[in-house]
Design an enzyme around this catalytic site. Structure first.
Site, PDB file in Angstrom:
ATOM      1  N   ASP A  94       0.852  -1.202   0.000  1.00 25.63           N
ATOM      2  CA  ASP A  94       0.000   0.000   0.000  1.00 25.63           C
ATOM      3  C   ASP A  94       0.886   1.251   0.000  1.00 25.63           C
ATOM      4  O   ASP A  94       2.101   1.157   0.121  1.00 25.63           O
ATOM      5  CB  ASP A  94      -0.949  -0.012   1.221  1.00 25.63           C
ATOM      6  CG  ASP A  94      -0.226   0.048   2.565  1.00 25.63           C
ATOM      7  OD1 ASP A  94      -0.429  -0.845   3.404  1.00 25.63           O
ATOM      8  OD2 ASP A  94       0.560   0.989   2.762  1.00 25.63           O
ATOM      9  N   HIS A 109       8.461  -5.771  -1.233  1.00 26.51           N
ATOM     10  CA  HIS A 109       7.551  -6.693  -1.929  1.00 26.51           C
ATOM     11  C   HIS A 109       6.809  -6.010  -3.072  1.00 26.51           C
ATOM     12  O   HIS A 109       5.826  -6.547  -3.588  1.00 26.51           O
ATOM     13  CB  HIS A 109       6.533  -7.294  -0.948  1.00 26.51           C
ATOM     14  CG  HIS A 109       7.169  -8.270   0.008  1.00 26.51           C
ATOM     15  ND1 HIS A 109       6.519  -8.724   1.137  1.00 26.51           N
ATOM     16  CD2 HIS A 109       8.384  -8.870   0.017  1.00 26.51           C
ATOM     17  CE1 HIS A 109       7.309  -9.565   1.781  1.00 26.51           C
ATOM     18  NE2 HIS A 109       8.459  -9.656   1.129  1.00 26.51           N
ATOM     19  N   GLY A 176       4.238  -4.667  13.244  1.00 28.55           N
ATOM     20  CA  GLY A 176       3.069  -5.215  12.547  1.00 28.55           C
ATOM     21  C   GLY A 176       3.384  -6.324  11.565  1.00 28.55           C
ATOM     22  O   GLY A 176       2.753  -6.414  10.503  1.00 28.55           O
ATOM     23  N   GLU A 205       0.642  -8.808  18.981  1.00 34.46           N
ATOM     24  CA  GLU A 205       0.911  -9.987  19.822  1.00 34.46           C
ATOM     25  C   GLU A 205       2.278 -10.535  19.427  1.00 34.46           C
ATOM     26  O   GLU A 205       2.815 -10.155  18.388  1.00 34.46           O
ATOM     27  CB  GLU A 205      -0.158 -11.058  19.568  1.00 34.46           C
ATOM     28  CG  GLU A 205      -0.104 -11.607  18.154  1.00 34.46           C
ATOM     29  CD  GLU A 205      -1.456 -11.950  17.567  1.00 34.46           C
ATOM     30  OE1 GLU A 205      -2.465 -11.902  18.290  1.00 34.46           O
ATOM     31  OE2 GLU A 205      -1.501 -12.239  16.366  1.00 34.46           O
TER      32      GLU A 205
HETATM   33  N1  APR Z   1      -1.329  -3.244  15.327  1.00 32.81           N
HETATM   34  C1  APR Z   1      -0.142  -3.900  15.320  1.00 32.81           C
HETATM   35  N2  APR Z   1       0.018  -5.157  14.831  1.00 32.81           N
HETATM   36  C2  APR Z   1      -1.082  -5.756  14.329  1.00 32.81           C
HETATM   37  C3  APR Z   1      -2.357  -5.138  14.313  1.00 32.81           C
HETATM   38  C4  APR Z   1      -2.445  -3.823  14.841  1.00 32.81           C
HETATM   39  N3  APR Z   1      -3.608  -3.168  14.869  1.00 32.81           N
HETATM   40  N4  APR Z   1      -3.244  -6.010  13.766  1.00 32.81           N
HETATM   41  C5  APR Z   1      -2.548  -7.124  13.451  1.00 32.81           C
HETATM   42  N5  APR Z   1      -1.255  -6.981  13.811  1.00 32.81           N
HETATM   43  C6  APR Z   1      -0.154  -7.931  13.651  1.00 32.81           C
HETATM   44  C7  APR Z   1      -0.578  -9.379  13.749  1.00 32.81           C
HETATM   45  O1  APR Z   1      -0.526  -9.811  15.103  1.00 32.81           O
HETATM   46  C8  APR Z   1       0.502 -10.078  12.904  1.00 32.81           C
HETATM   47  O2  APR Z   1       1.617 -10.433  13.705  1.00 32.81           O
HETATM   48  O3  APR Z   1       0.363  -7.765  12.348  1.00 32.81           O
HETATM   49  C9  APR Z   1       0.930  -9.005  11.901  1.00 32.81           C
HETATM   50  C10 APR Z   1       0.454  -9.258  10.498  1.00 32.81           C
HETATM   51  O4  APR Z   1       1.055 -10.459  10.058  1.00 32.81           O
HETATM   52  P1  APR Z   1       0.757 -10.964   8.580  1.00 32.81           P
HETATM   53  O5  APR Z   1      -0.703 -10.909   8.298  1.00 32.81           O
HETATM   54  O6  APR Z   1       1.490 -12.258   8.420  1.00 32.81           O
HETATM   55  O7  APR Z   1       1.427  -9.859   7.643  1.00 32.81           O
HETATM   56  P2  APR Z   1       2.956  -9.683   7.293  1.00 32.81           P
HETATM   57  O8  APR Z   1       3.825 -10.104   8.416  1.00 32.81           O
HETATM   58  O9  APR Z   1       3.113  -8.300   6.774  1.00 32.81           O
HETATM   59  O10 APR Z   1       3.145 -10.715   6.067  1.00 32.81           O
HETATM   60  C11 APR Z   1       4.395 -10.728   5.418  1.00 32.81           C
HETATM   61  O11 APR Z   1       3.544 -12.285   3.788  1.00 32.81           O
HETATM   62  O12 APR Z   1       1.839 -12.967   2.435  1.00 32.81           O
HETATM   63  C12 APR Z   1       3.022 -12.295   2.457  1.00 32.81           C
HETATM   64  O13 APR Z   1       3.693 -10.678   0.929  1.00 32.81           O
HETATM   65  C13 APR Z   1       2.861 -10.878   2.024  1.00 32.81           C
HETATM   66  O14 APR Z   1       4.088  -8.946   2.774  1.00 32.81           O
HETATM   67  C14 APR Z   1       3.335 -10.070   3.218  1.00 32.81           C
HETATM   68  C15 APR Z   1       4.201 -11.046   3.970  1.00 32.81           C
END
Ligand code: APR
Length: 237
Positions: A94, A109, A176, A205
């Site tokens: 984004d 990415h 995050g 978490e």
């Molecule tokens: N504030 C802080 N952290 C948050 C919040 C919030 N409001 N809501 C969710 N989270 C945390 C979750 O606990 C989780 O640990 O954000 C994290 C999101 O994890 P993922 O959904 O796995 O996203 P991400 O780590 O960015 O994924 C990495 O995986 O699928 C691929 O290319 C995609 O860039 C992505 C990569």
């Protein structure tokens, strides 16, 4: 500590802006198979499905209410006020860091608002829907335009620049991200192996890699990130 800072962000920092994460209970990978929409094989198999997936997410960036949140703004303020370099390495596709004012930014990415020609490699800004009938403005090929997104099995962008920054930073902050996907999930180990920097996880978490961080702070990004940045700036680095 006033040295360079590297900040790794993931989908969690954009969650409170209204954008889904991937692995939370209601996350993107609970609704669609990543093999179908986030791999080169999926694109070869069904390009229309892949285009539809990213067209929906690209359109969502323009939805009212999808705006940078206080966590994005706090990082932009840190970049403006910190006495040394602040580099954001985001896994997110984004544009919320840019819209919050961050400038020193790597989208490892790729980006939703860019398209790339699979034939000639030309990358262009792309804000509308993308499809198999679109033509490359550079080589004229029709049907070779794809989202400028790094799919599973492809090499993330600017890795040399990222590792150079990890080697020289004094502070590494992960925000995050679940710590599931490499190479990003391994950045904290790279920093720890050099042994000079302090490492912090700011997340809702504990992530997969939580135990590798010197310091962990849990809570929603819109609360935890501005509070942490304020403390950092108050200490003057
Ligand atoms: N504030 C802080 N952290 C948050 C919040 C919030 N409001 N809501 C969710 N989270 C945390 C979750 O606990 C989780 O640990 O954000 C994290 C999101 O994890 P993922 O959904 O796995 O996203 P991400 O780590 O960015 O994924 C990495 O995986 O699928 C691929 O290319 C995609 O860039 C992505 C990569």
């Amino acid at each position: 500590m006033q040295g360079p800072i590297v900040i790794l962000t993931g989908a969690g920092i954009s969650k409170e802006s209204g954008l889904d994460t991937f692995r939370c209970v209601d996350g993107i990978w609970a609704k669609v198979r990543l093999e179908d929409v986030a791999t080169p094989e999926g694109f070869d198999r069904d390009p229309d499905q892949v285009h539809a997936f990213y067209n929906d997410r690209r359109a969502q960036l323009g939805d009212p209410g999808v705006e940078p949140n206080p966590a994005h703004h706090a990082l932009a303020e840190l970049e403006r006020r910190w006495p040394a370099e602040v580099l954001i390495v985001t896994q997110n596709i984004d544009d919320l860091h840019e819209r919050a004012g961050s400038r020193n930014l790597i989208h490892m990415h790729g980006e939703l608002l860019k398209a790339r020609c699979a034939s000639c490699g030309q990358t262009v800004e792309w804000h509308g829907a993308l499809g198999v009938t679109d033509r490359c403005a550079s080589c004229g090929r029709v049907g070779a335009m794809r989202p400028d997104i790094v799919w599973f099995g492809e090499m993330p962008l600017e890795m040399e620049r990222i590792y150079r920054a990890l080697e020289t930073c004094a502070l590494f902050i992960a925000i995050g991200t679940s710590g599931h996907v490499y190479p990003a999930a391994g950045f904290v180990q790279s920093v720890q192996s050099i042994g000079k920097a302090h490492t912090v996880e700011l997340n809702l978490e504990p992530s997969e890699g939580a135990s590798r961080f010197d310091e962990t702070i849990y809570g929603p990004a819109t609360a935890a990130v501005p509070a942490y940045v304020s403390r950092l700036l108050a200490r003057g680095g």
